[in-house]
Design an enzyme around this catalytic site. Structure first.
Site, mmCIF file in Angstrom:
data_model
loop_
_atom_site.group_PDB
_atom_site.id
_atom_site.type_symbol
_atom_site.label_atom_id
_atom_site.label_comp_id
_atom_site.label_asym_id
_atom_site.label_seq_id
_atom_site.Cartn_x
_atom_site.Cartn_y
_atom_site.Cartn_z
ATOM 1 N N ASN A 9 0.855 -1.190 0.000
ATOM 2 C CA ASN A 9 0.000 0.000 0.000
ATOM 3 C C ASN A 9 0.892 1.242 0.000
ATOM 4 O O ASN A 9 1.461 1.602 1.024
ATOM 5 C CB ASN A 9 -0.907 -0.023 1.233
ATOM 6 C CG ASN A 9 -1.796 1.201 1.331
ATOM 7 O OD1 ASN A 9 -1.968 1.949 0.359
ATOM 8 N ND2 ASN A 9 -2.365 1.423 2.499
ATOM 9 N N LYS A 11 0.024 4.286 -0.299
ATOM 10 C CA LYS A 11 -0.646 5.458 0.274
ATOM 11 C C LYS A 11 -0.437 6.663 -0.651
ATOM 12 O O LYS A 11 -0.418 6.505 -1.869
ATOM 13 C CB LYS A 11 -0.173 5.688 1.707
ATOM 14 C CG LYS A 11 -0.358 4.430 2.576
ATOM 15 C CD LYS A 11 -0.060 4.653 4.028
ATOM 16 C CE LYS A 11 -0.258 3.347 4.794
ATOM 17 N NZ LYS A 11 -0.059 3.516 6.244
ATOM 18 N N HIS A 96 -9.364 1.016 5.407
ATOM 19 C CA HIS A 96 -8.083 1.228 6.080
ATOM 20 C C HIS A 96 -8.287 2.205 7.231
ATOM 21 O O HIS A 96 -9.098 3.124 7.153
ATOM 22 C CB HIS A 96 -7.054 1.769 5.079
ATOM 23 C CG HIS A 96 -5.652 1.764 5.608
ATOM 24 N ND1 HIS A 96 -5.192 2.717 6.498
ATOM 25 C CD2 HIS A 96 -4.608 0.930 5.374
ATOM 26 C CE1 HIS A 96 -3.932 2.468 6.781
ATOM 27 N NE2 HIS A 96 -3.557 1.383 6.129
ATOM 28 N N GLU A 98 -6.751 4.660 8.230
ATOM 29 C CA GLU A 98 -6.593 6.074 7.877
ATOM 30 C C GLU A 98 -7.848 6.610 7.211
ATOM 31 O O GLU A 98 -8.204 7.785 7.385
ATOM 32 C CB GLU A 98 -5.369 6.246 6.974
ATOM 33 C CG GLU A 98 -4.073 5.991 7.717
ATOM 34 C CD GLU A 98 -2.904 5.629 6.827
ATOM 35 O OE1 GLU A 98 -1.806 5.426 7.371
ATOM 36 O OE2 GLU A 98 -3.076 5.531 5.593
ATOM 37 N N GLU A 168 -5.057 -4.719 11.188
ATOM 38 C CA GLU A 168 -4.079 -3.658 11.363
ATOM 39 C C GLU A 168 -4.263 -3.010 12.734
ATOM 40 O O GLU A 168 -5.170 -2.194 12.912
ATOM 41 C CB GLU A 168 -4.186 -2.617 10.243
ATOM 42 C CG GLU A 168 -5.613 -2.241 9.844
ATOM 43 C CD GLU A 168 -5.653 -1.006 8.972
ATOM 44 O OE1 GLU A 168 -4.647 -0.678 8.332
ATOM 45 O OE2 GLU A 168 -6.713 -0.351 8.952
ATOM 46 N N GLY A 174 2.672 3.020 11.116
ATOM 47 C CA GLY A 174 3.525 4.190 10.958
ATOM 48 C C GLY A 174 4.210 4.642 12.226
ATOM 49 O O GLY A 174 4.834 5.703 12.250
ATOM 50 N N SER A 214 3.361 -1.837 10.469
ATOM 51 C CA SER A 214 4.821 -1.733 10.553
ATOM 52 C C SER A 214 5.507 -3.078 10.330
ATOM 53 O O SER A 214 6.484 -3.408 11.005
ATOM 54 C CB SER A 214 5.246 -1.119 11.901
ATOM 55 O OG SER A 214 4.775 0.208 12.009
#
Length: 253
Positions: A9, A11, A96, A98, A168, A174, A214
């Site tokens: 991904n 992003k 996701h 985010e 996740e 991150g 990560s």
């Protein structure tokens, strides 16, 4: 045997020239791992160009990072599942963390997105996971159960069997923190048991469950060694071809 899969991904990274160069390098290195499905999920602008590069390679596929929950209409700046299908995508990332956090995507919206993806013969990669407060208050399983139930459990057994789920832990995305292999296995096993409770063990054993949080060349092998971890949804480590190749190699038998 469940599908073994690594998805990169990107992003919101890489301009057109940088993205095409990265794709060339990944395709060159990843093509040798023919027992692992490798997905590239770049920004929308890269999708047609990268699809041409893939050249029909059976184990290299194209994914989008998102789609709209309506089939078409006056939604400026949005992209539909049918548009993604038309440029060669086979998979779409849905929900996701985010997107949930920054775009305010609710479970109801994500359920509709899953339906739009399936209507266009694409495979959803449905993301779920808890934040740090939920983990520390021992509500992580409750949170994930709710996300699965509201986002996926309206599906038929046939559609569920073809699903890809990405766990996740939000606190590990991150941040440089990673769930331990044991924490990852515990949650992946919980997700599979939840599916089994709803659809039966036969369906649950067909669902691919990825770890996202990560995951990198330094920890991928330990994570992928866990019984219910079928691969990874990779963020930062997918932006460098050599790192991404090492992660793929960690899953390759």
């Amino acid at each position: 045997m469940r599908q073994q899969l690594v998805a990169g991904n990107w992003k919101m990274n890489k301009n057109l020239q940088e993205g095409l160069q990265l794709a060339r390098e990944v395709i060159q290195q990843a093509g040798q791992y023919n027992q692992v499905t490798v997905l590239l999920a770049p920004p929308y602008i890269h999708l047609p160009g990268i699809f041409e590069m893939l050249g029909g390679n059976a184990n290299l596929k194209l994914a989008a990072q998102n789609c709209h929950d309506e089939a078409h209409g006056a939604y400026t700046g949005e992209v539909s599942a049918s548009m993604l299908s038309s440029v060669g995508c086979s998979h779409v990332i849905i929900g996701h963390s985010e997107r949930r956090q920054y775009a305010g995507e609710t479970d109801a919206i994500l359920a509709r997105k899953v339906d739009r993806v399936l209507e266009n013969d694409l495979v959803p990669i449905f993301c779920c996971g808890e934040d740090l407060q939920q983990r520390e208050s021992d509500k992580h399983q409750e949170v994930v159960q709710s996300q699965l139930s509201k986002g996926l459990y309206h599906l038929s057994s046939e559609d569920m069997a073809g699903m890809i789920i990405a766990y996740e832990p939000v606190w590990a995305i991150g941040t440089g923190k990673t769930a331990s292999p044991e924490q990852a296995q515990e949650m992946h096993a919980f997700i599979r048991q939840s599916i089994s409770d709803r659809y039966g063990s036969n369906v649950a054993q067909q669902v691919t469950i990825l770890y996202g949080g990560s995951c990198n060349p330094g920890n991928a092998k330990e994570l992928f060694a866990m019984e219910d971890v079928d691969g990874g949804l990779i963020g930062g480590a997918s932006l460098k071809a050599s790192d991404f190749s090492e992660v793929i190699q960690a899953l390759h038998p």
